[in-house]
Write a protein that holds these residues in place. Structure first.
Motif, PDB file in Angstrom:
ATOM      1  N   THR A 156       1.909   3.447  -1.681  1.00  0.00           N
ATOM      2  CA  THR A 156       1.349   2.106  -1.764  1.00  0.00           C
ATOM      3  C   THR A 156       1.934   1.211  -0.682  1.00  0.00           C
ATOM      4  O   THR A 156       2.880   1.579   0.022  1.00  0.00           O
ATOM      5  CB  THR A 156       1.631   1.472  -3.137  1.00  0.00           C
ATOM      6  OG1 THR A 156       3.038   1.184  -3.239  1.00  0.00           O
ATOM      7  CG2 THR A 156       1.238   2.416  -4.269  1.00  0.00           C
ATOM      8  N   GLU A 157       1.386   0.016  -0.592  1.00  0.00           N
ATOM      9  CA  GLU A 157       1.844  -0.927   0.430  1.00  0.00           C
ATOM     10  C   GLU A 157       3.278  -1.366   0.203  1.00  0.00           C
ATOM     11  O   GLU A 157       3.977  -1.744   1.144  1.00  0.00           O
ATOM     12  CB  GLU A 157       0.911  -2.141   0.458  1.00  0.00           C
ATOM     13  CG  GLU A 157       1.109  -3.045   1.649  1.00  0.00           C
ATOM     14  CD  GLU A 157      -0.002  -4.068   1.794  1.00  0.00           C
ATOM     15  OE1 GLU A 157       0.019  -4.799   2.799  1.00  0.00           O
ATOM     16  OE2 GLU A 157      -0.879  -4.128   0.917  1.00  0.00           O
ATOM     17  N   THR A 158       3.744  -1.300  -1.043  1.00  0.00           N
ATOM     18  CA  THR A 158       5.098  -1.763  -1.347  1.00  0.00           C
ATOM     19  C   THR A 158       6.157  -0.683  -1.188  1.00  0.00           C
ATOM     20  O   THR A 158       7.335  -0.999  -1.006  1.00  0.00           O
ATOM     21  CB  THR A 158       5.164  -2.316  -2.787  1.00  0.00           C
ATOM     22  OG1 THR A 158       4.747  -1.296  -3.701  1.00  0.00           O
ATOM     23  CG2 THR A 158       4.265  -3.538  -2.930  1.00  0.00           C
ATOM     24  N   ASP A 159       5.757   0.592  -1.246  1.00  0.00           N
ATOM     25  CA  ASP A 159       6.777   1.647  -1.204  1.00  0.00           C
ATOM     26  C   ASP A 159       6.588   2.665  -0.084  1.00  0.00           C
ATOM     27  O   ASP A 159       7.310   3.644  -0.010  1.00  0.00           O
ATOM     28  CB  ASP A 159       6.826   2.384  -2.546  1.00  0.00           C
ATOM     29  CG  ASP A 159       5.552   3.183  -2.848  1.00  0.00           C
ATOM     30  OD1 ASP A 159       4.684   3.294  -1.962  1.00  0.00           O
ATOM     31  OD2 ASP A 159       5.437   3.697  -3.971  1.00  0.00           O
ATOM     32  N   TYR A 160       5.618   2.432   0.812  1.00  0.00           N
ATOM     33  CA  TYR A 160       5.326   3.449   1.826  1.00  0.00           C
ATOM     34  C   TYR A 160       6.524   3.743   2.728  1.00  0.00           C
ATOM     35  O   TYR A 160       6.717   4.886   3.157  1.00  0.00           O
ATOM     36  CB  TYR A 160       4.106   3.041   2.667  1.00  0.00           C
ATOM     37  CG  TYR A 160       4.392   1.996   3.724  1.00  0.00           C
ATOM     38  CD1 TYR A 160       4.639   2.368   5.052  1.00  0.00           C
ATOM     39  CD2 TYR A 160       4.417   0.648   3.402  1.00  0.00           C
ATOM     40  CE1 TYR A 160       4.906   1.421   6.022  1.00  0.00           C
ATOM     41  CE2 TYR A 160       4.687  -0.307   4.371  1.00  0.00           C
ATOM     42  CZ  TYR A 160       4.930   0.087   5.678  1.00  0.00           C
ATOM     43  OH  TYR A 160       5.209  -0.862   6.635  1.00  0.00           O
TER      44      TYR A 160
END
Length: 217
Positions: A156-160
């Motif tokens: 995801t955008e938060t954990d990439y």
């Protein structure tokens, strides 16, 4: 390779990243893969993001049939790609059957078709889910990274940065750039292509090279 040259190589592929928007009901030449392994050529009738994950409408010699993930293992279609200069090319879009981490919409099955964005040592898929009651943003997407052992990792955008930092750690030339300009969430597809290119080409892990595939869309 100089930093300036790398920057130019990363910018140039974006010229080819603009696709002719697809619309529901549009028809493209394509295929479906039967359980037997037989590939049927015909026409694919495009659905919405969610519909495309749940079924595919296929026209074979004038006869239309809807296939679900219970009936076929994959499908694909060829569409038009347009660059900044207005030149048109053809690009294949491929969907594979898989057991997703969640259903694309409420009450839907988790056995779905998912669009494959990158193929190689690491496969990358783009998975859409429907957001109920959100008129302005009816869909949300994230990536699914498939390892060689077929396990899936959500991206995801938060954990990439954390996920890719672990999965791509053998290629420090890429990992050290994560989160920087042109190495953000919007660039995940290109980065995975570059990683797979390094795995295949086996140039020095401290040297960043852009995959030729990124120039082909």
């Amino acid at each position: 390779m100089s930093q300036l040259r790398i920057a130019l190589l990363l910018i140039l592929p974006t010229i080819y990243s603009f696709l002719v928007p697809d619309g529901k009901g549009d028809v493209f030449p394509g295929y479906v893969m039967l359980e037997s392994g037989q590939r049927l050529e015909g026409l694919v009738v495009l659905g919405t993001f969610i519909e495309s994950e749940l079924k595919v409408k296929f026209i074979d010699r004038g006869k239309k049939k809807a296939f679900t993930p219970e009936e076929i293992s994959a499908y694909g279609y060829e569409k038009t790609v347009v660059d900044d200069l207005g030149k048109k090319r053809r690009r294949w879009v491929h969907y594979e059957r898989m057991e997703a981490l969640e259903p694309p919409r409420i009450f839907a099955p988790t056995r779905v078709f998912v669009e494959r964005e990158v193929a190689g040592d690491l496969d990358l898929f783009c998975f859409y889910i429907q957001l109920r009651g959100n008129v302005e943003r009816p869909y949300h997407y994230y990536y699914l990274l498939r390892r060689a052992d077929d396990t899936l990792v959500k991206l995801t955008e938060t954990d990439y940065r954390e996920v890719l930092g672990e999965e791509l750690r053998a290629y420090p030339a890429l990992v050290q750039r994560l989160g920087k300009r042109q190495f953000e969430f919007a660039d995940v597809v290109r980065m995975l292509r570059d990683y797979n290119y390094w795995r295949q080409n086996q140039h020095a892990p401290e040297e960043y090279r852009v995959s030729p595939e990124n120039f082909d869309g």
